[in-house]
Design an enzyme around this catalytic site. Structure first.
Site, PDB file in Angstrom:
ATOM      1  N   SER A   1       0.723  -1.211   0.016  1.00 55.22           N
ATOM      2  CA  SER A   1      -0.081   0.172  -0.026  1.00 55.22           C
ATOM      3  C   SER A   1       0.998   1.309   0.055  1.00 55.22           C
ATOM      4  O   SER A   1       1.962   1.166   0.402  1.00 55.22           O
ATOM      5  CB  SER A   1      -0.756  -0.165   1.160  1.00 55.22           C
ATOM      6  OG  SER A   1      -1.093   1.196   1.756  1.00 55.22           O
TER       7      SER A   1
ATOM      8  N   LYS B   1       0.038  -4.459   4.332  1.00 53.56           N
ATOM      9  CA  LYS B   1      -0.832  -4.873   3.575  1.00 53.56           C
ATOM     10  C   LYS B   1      -0.144  -5.806   2.710  1.00 53.56           C
ATOM     11  O   LYS B   1       1.059  -5.548   2.254  1.00 53.56           O
ATOM     12  CB  LYS B   1      -1.491  -3.872   2.787  1.00 53.56           C
ATOM     13  CG  LYS B   1      -2.589  -3.020   3.490  1.00 53.56           C
ATOM     14  CD  LYS B   1      -3.936  -3.588   3.834  1.00 53.56           C
ATOM     15  CE  LYS B   1      -5.069  -3.316   3.255  1.00 53.56           C
ATOM     16  NZ  LYS B   1      -5.258  -2.620   2.170  1.00 53.56           N
TER      17      LYS B   1
ATOM     18  N   ASN C   1      -2.127  -6.974  -0.568  1.00 53.43           N
ATOM     19  CA  ASN C   1      -3.232  -7.160  -1.221  1.00 53.43           C
ATOM     20  C   ASN C   1      -3.170  -8.113  -2.532  1.00 53.43           C
ATOM     21  O   ASN C   1      -2.114  -8.393  -2.865  1.00 53.43           O
ATOM     22  CB  ASN C   1      -3.654  -5.906  -1.793  1.00 53.43           C
ATOM     23  CG  ASN C   1      -3.868  -4.578  -0.692  1.00 53.43           C
ATOM     24  OD1 ASN C   1      -4.264  -4.883   0.275  1.00 53.43           O
ATOM     25  ND2 ASN C   1      -3.235  -3.511  -0.783  1.00 53.43           N
TER      26      ASN C   1
ATOM     27  N   ARG D   1     -20.144  -0.850 -46.947  1.00 51.22           N
ATOM     28  CA  ARG D   1     -19.283  -0.769 -46.003  1.00 51.22           C
ATOM     29  C   ARG D   1     -20.046   0.463 -44.673  1.00 51.22           C
ATOM     30  O   ARG D   1     -20.677   1.253 -45.304  1.00 51.22           O
ATOM     31  CB  ARG D   1     -18.023  -0.082 -46.432  1.00 51.22           C
ATOM     32  CG  ARG D   1     -16.764   0.117 -45.177  1.00 51.22           C
ATOM     33  CD  ARG D   1     -15.699   0.693 -45.650  1.00 51.22           C
ATOM     34  NE  ARG D   1     -15.407  -0.084 -46.862  1.00 51.22           N
ATOM     35  CZ  ARG D   1     -14.406   0.333 -47.689  1.00 51.22           C
ATOM     36  NH1 ARG D   1     -13.715   1.644 -47.304  1.00 51.22           N
ATOM     37  NH2 ARG D   1     -14.176  -0.184 -49.066  1.00 51.22           N
TER      38      ARG D   1
END
Lengths: 447, 447, 447, 447
Positions: free
Chosen positions: C273, C279, C281, C313
């Site tokens: 973090s 942390k 994560n 087209r």
């Protein structure tokens, strides 16, 4: 449905009654599977079968019970068991070993099968009609338009051949999807644990038997949280919608009176306006377009749901599938029927097609002229004059004059008038449209 | 609807009966407008009024007529005029000067208004309940989780305050949209030509009067091909869905027994499984999530339709709006009701919240510890040791030991135990959560 | 790309440089086709080849020319011809008979092929890693969770087997799509008219030769306005995204410390973090989820574009494909790489898995207990007591007491302790998980 | 970007360089906030300011660090701190108390503001040009088309007035959104805990100061998981796209040579084809349409992300916003510029408009004729004949004959020729188009 024009063409493919019937079909089939496995006798099968008709149930009452369990299986089961009250063995056999998701997923696959059958019939009719158009109009001159502007000559048969190839491909994909619509049978958490206790060693066989009974494919494993079958179904329906929408868009455009090349088949009272009696709106094509605009979003909702299929049964992702899937199952068949009707009766205005080619003039042949003229004797010197004439929208007569004035009329290198006429003839610059029509028709004949 | 759990909570807001009633309401209102303009007398108004009840019509029969004109107004009109047969003047006054799109667009705005009223009631209830949660739990310690991992301490009140602010904002937007739902009144091609002939010089006034009669806003111009009102409506409903979905997602997550911080209110029979008696699934929150997953796709379909609103009435884009809009009008009110019920009875497990905070341990205070400790006497030398302890999940006791061992206990620079206890106290590191709760409650009180 | 974390893992698959290279590859291949047809000699091929390297062009300058023709082919051609200035024959051969859409569509298919190769490599790696997990953990007890709540015991191997089957299916579909990526070769309006003049009677052969040169499939017809190949590609990529997203979602969930059953592989500095050192994560899984949330919308944009492929087209529909397709071609490979890395190093916490099973207690076996106990001597009388115990979260010890107290310990109908222990053993109620693992591994071995 | 024609019109609004600059702007502003709060002195501000220019950083290197933290803030911070190495106090002040999401969300709002400014300028130009068209052509007769078919006469001024009203409304909404673009400032978990420690009692004031510094709005609370600002932004951009797309679609249609009512402004080299020199494709309008087809899907992705904004920072939903938002921020300004250019130079072919009105003939007046003729003396008997004539496409001359033959030419009830001519004059059946033009212009004048 008042907001779904044309939905009255058919029994609604995903309304409450159809959903309930499919749920009951799955439960009844599961009891038959138990009989095949020797777990119940045929009397039980018959008892359950007698109560497997949706008409015997009060939909409004069932509906009241749906929220508490977050799906319609739980109140359906309660009602079915209540109908079987006193017949303990039958009531006990019902749903035994299954989970709600087994029943609802399988039921939705049954609804999908029915919907795909209808779509297939109608795409077949649409393709047949388109094949006739391609064949009939293989030489009908038409302006090819790119980026909205006239570009080159083509034929309406070639255009129809393009539609046909796309319709046949969509149909083939849907048939493939239909053939793979899988039964769901995994028990409470995808381990078939309860089924394995009911019929030790035969749980996966039981799942296969259920597939057999329902006419669904047997995937060999539960797919509670692998929603590939659902997104395959949704994508194929959206793709059919794309093809229908492209064709319908072309028809709406070519039906504009300023273009005037096509008309939807006339039907007394159709295409009328609430105030303008002369209007003949291409309503079926317009409705097909509207379905095509909506479908991609419904298919995308199914993908989002699939990406969120957490744990062993999703905490919202599963439930998010039901309405978008039902909407697709209801709308694509209607659109296919509408376009099939349009194509079967399509009025082709050859004269307008030719008029538009003529109005577009030699500019439609610019690619050819600018390539071919410089290769003719004396032609190289004409290029700038020719290019300028084409840019400013010269008529055929004017271009003819430019060429005739600049190309030798006699001597060893004379360019005969026939060469010039050929260069200015849109029918002589169609490339391989004949082959493209033949290929599409041949491929269609094999479908 | 069996595939829309909870839809039985209310009269269906966009079913055929509701659509027909709204169409009739518009036609009847238009006759009243004509009376205000002196074009018909009150007898005519009364005659038409007597046939303006949807219950008097056969929906299935009407449905058969919808496709031919590509919208439900034409068969509705035929039926209404047929009901008025013999009353030539009344039959003639009906729909005079209008076009189908005027009636259907206005009718859909009426349905939208009803749906938004219901949504508003329920969002208000949801917000009320959330305000109580925010107030009650302003000091209830909770683990703040970021990227799925425990990050810092917060309070459940602060979390609820965040929900509350979002609910109040969604509600305010929907109220704004509801107040601006516009009448449609442009005549066959948006010029009000026929109305202008009926009431020379008063056509735009007539449009305003129609708005008045229907309780809709008067936009001062037709919006046949400027579909901003429809996308504003769809976006606001989708946004309400987002807010409901976010809250429901949090509740589902916090109701997982491993986290165990919340439970949906218990209701006999709710949340049960078809096979597992012990299950108490957070079914309402799950259903809310499913609506939130679906809604963005429906709103996107409305945008696509808007972008394709060609000419003076779209050739498919208009028709593509109906089903997605009806789906949103039906699903968001149900989701709002479901979440309001959840919030009103939400069981908050303070003990589990506290336990999770304690389990997360001093890591939850890492940000603070790593900032504050180096500023204490002797603290700078502890940083690495502390960081390492926090990284490896040291307990409070262990971190306390590290600090106590490294920080002086006596002398002029002694660090008292109370300082260390404060640093390790999650309740002492809550930032401005109290202010955030107060702000949300104050703002809510003004709504 | 700073907003596409992980995109630096690889050369960008759809950036300007890659697009330009693919465009040049198509033009160079077309000159080689002309050599095969005897229209130019190998010197021309070599001359063009020398200028077919994107590195030789100024991207920023090219970019300035893209808008005027609404596609990058026109400025690319101008630059290429300018590079060939003085080499009239070579400059003349370049692009001869083709149209911009031929070149850009074919170039995008080349980019798609490259992207699909990368996706395939990574899905293969992901599947290999998952197969190892399935095999290793075939007996590792795990809580099966449905609607977010513990339901039944399963094994982590069975869960991994479900992931594996979905990965293998996604991979098979992508391989099928890759093998069918078609060359585009239709000339200015899909009639191959100019090509037919260049090589009379061999235009469709020329198209096939171009496919050969580029290693693309030969569809046998132009698909300028049948965009099925593009939606097939988009759908398959979105489906791969769904599968990746589902697995990533499970991993994020099971990595929540309150559940604690899985961890992403640790890598110094990853998952940190900006402020919280402790942390970790599950960032890769989170990024995979984000790609999965985005992908369905990109695929839906392709369907909308396909449904609007008007004329010969499209007037906007074609151009609307480019950015969504490029986004999918860039994001799915990155997500596949990220998940492959996660799966290859996934930390499986058997102890936490077991702890959670134990914490869930006998409720996890409710389905079995409530079916089996009533069939035991004296068991029928215990049902209500048992159900009540399970509902209120009784421990194993408590349920054991209920059973032992109610079931005879001696006499002819005695129920031995071992029976009770078996009933309370989650490892004895795993259904066919072993078979499901075997099936997934066997199927995987054949891919 | 080669696949984004027109993107070279401007500095890319959301490319890596712009993103990095915005991130640095936020960090620098935060240091200035700290100075305002007395936490650092101006020297620190200056030091940080000297390193706040994106040009000083190596984007490719930064890019390599993005994945590990799953966002670009972490490597940006590392680089910034490294640039400040040796200046401990400055390095320490940077980012203090903030979290990655604070910086990235605020940075994206800065990018949004710049994008909205550009969009506003261009919508203003578009609206100005459209106002001129409305004024100039208030009496230019035009065929109003509904469901693709001629319906009634209108004027091109009225049509332009409709475009204008929609443009002005889109612009007003975007201005509102721009004024409310909020700063994000919540700290690691939305509690502002670290900021509160830095500046006790002043944390929310600090957030307001950051808003001030950045010129963003101050929402008074963090919105880490209430993504309303993002979806408001996305919806407003998509709505602008809808309006641009509707106008562009009309222009493409009316530029079809068979209709021939409008042409895009000519520019040497624009609208050319790679093979067809005469082509003048409405390329800018086509590109605008393509952006409009794409935008709804991007906006929907933002809603899905919002609905999945779990916990105190989403586990994927946040990250899923970045690319769709960046795509919208880049594409809508380009589309607005393109359409502004088209509108500023739009060639209006009054003669073709008139010719189409004349070709449509008296059918365009059917609504009027069928209402008015029966009210004339002798007219009632003509209704069927008239209706039949209109249905079959009678010319004005033919209808004139029918009327003149059936209506009395003398006697007390004679109908003069002037009455008949008036009835057949499209310019006499324009309803309130003049008022609608005036209203749109008046409203525009106030914007």
């Amino acid at each position: 449905m008042l907001l779904h024009p044309g939905s009255s063409r058919q029994p609604h493919l995903a309304d409450d009654s159809a959903v309930l019937q499919a749920l009951l079909d799955v439960e009844a089939a599961w009891v038959r599977v138990q009989a095949r496995l020797g777990l119940v006798d045929e009397q039980i099968v018959a008892m359950v079968g007698r109560h497997a008709d949706a008409a015997g149930y009060d939909l409004a009452e069932l509906d009241l019970g749906v929220e508490a369990g977050a799906n319609p299986v739980i109140p359906m089961l309660a009602a079915l068991r209540s109908a079987l009250s006193g017949q303990t063995q039958a009531a006990g056999a019902v749903h035994r070993g299954l989970t709600s998701q087994d029943v609802l997923d399988s039921a939705l696959m049954l609804l999908a099968r029915r919907s795909l059958e209808v779509v297939d019939d109608r795409l077949e009719a649409a393709a047949e009609a388109t094949a006739r158009l391609a064949d009939t109009h293989r030489a009908t001159l038409l302006t090819a338009r790119t980026l909205s502007q006239p570009a080159l000559p083509t034929t309406f048969g070639a255009k129809a051949a393009g539609w046909l190839a796309a319709l046949d491909e969509a149909r083939a994909e849907l048939l493939g999807v239909a053939a793979r619509l899988p039964v769901q049978c995994g028990g409470a958490a995808g381990t078939l644990a309860a089924i394995d206790e009911l019929a030790p060693g035969r749980a996966l066989e039981a799942a296969d038997l259920l597939a057999d009974q329902l006419g669904l494919a047997s995937p060999g494993r539960p797919w509670h949280t692998d929603r590939t079958p659902v997104t395959h179904l949704g994508d194929a329906l959206a793709r059919a919608g794309d093809v229908l929408g492209k064709i319908a868009g072309d028809i709406v455009l070519m039906s504009r009176p300023e273009i005037g090349e096509l008309s939807e088949p006339a039907l007394e009272g159709r295409g009328g306006s609430s105030t303008l009696p002369q209007k003949r709106n291409p309503v079926l094509s317009i409705l097909v377009r509207s379905a095509a605009i909506e479908a991609p979003h419904l298919a995308a909702a199914l993908h989002c749901a699939a990406a969120l299929a957490s744990d062993e049964r999703p905490d919202g992702g599963w439930h998010a599938e039901w309405r978008p899937l039902a909407a697709l199952l209801a709308s694509v068949p209607v659109a296919a029927a509408q376009l099939a009707e349009v194509l079967a009766g399509l009025e082709v205005h050859r004269d307008s097609m030719l008029r538009n080619v003529e109005t577009a003039g030699p500019a439609l042949l610019a690619e050819r002229l600018l390539r071919a003229v410089p290769t003719l004797p004396g032609g190289a010197d004409l290029t700038e004059k020719l290019r300028s004439a084409l840019r400013t929208g010269a008529t055929g007569e004017e271009v003819r004059s430019v060429l005739r004035a600049g190309l030798p009329t006699d001597g060893p290198h004379s360019v005969p008038d026939t060469t010039i006429e050929d260069l200015l003839n849109p029918a002589a610059y169609l490339g391989v449209v004949g082959d493209l029509v033949d290929r599409a028709l041949e491929h269609h004949a094999t479908t």
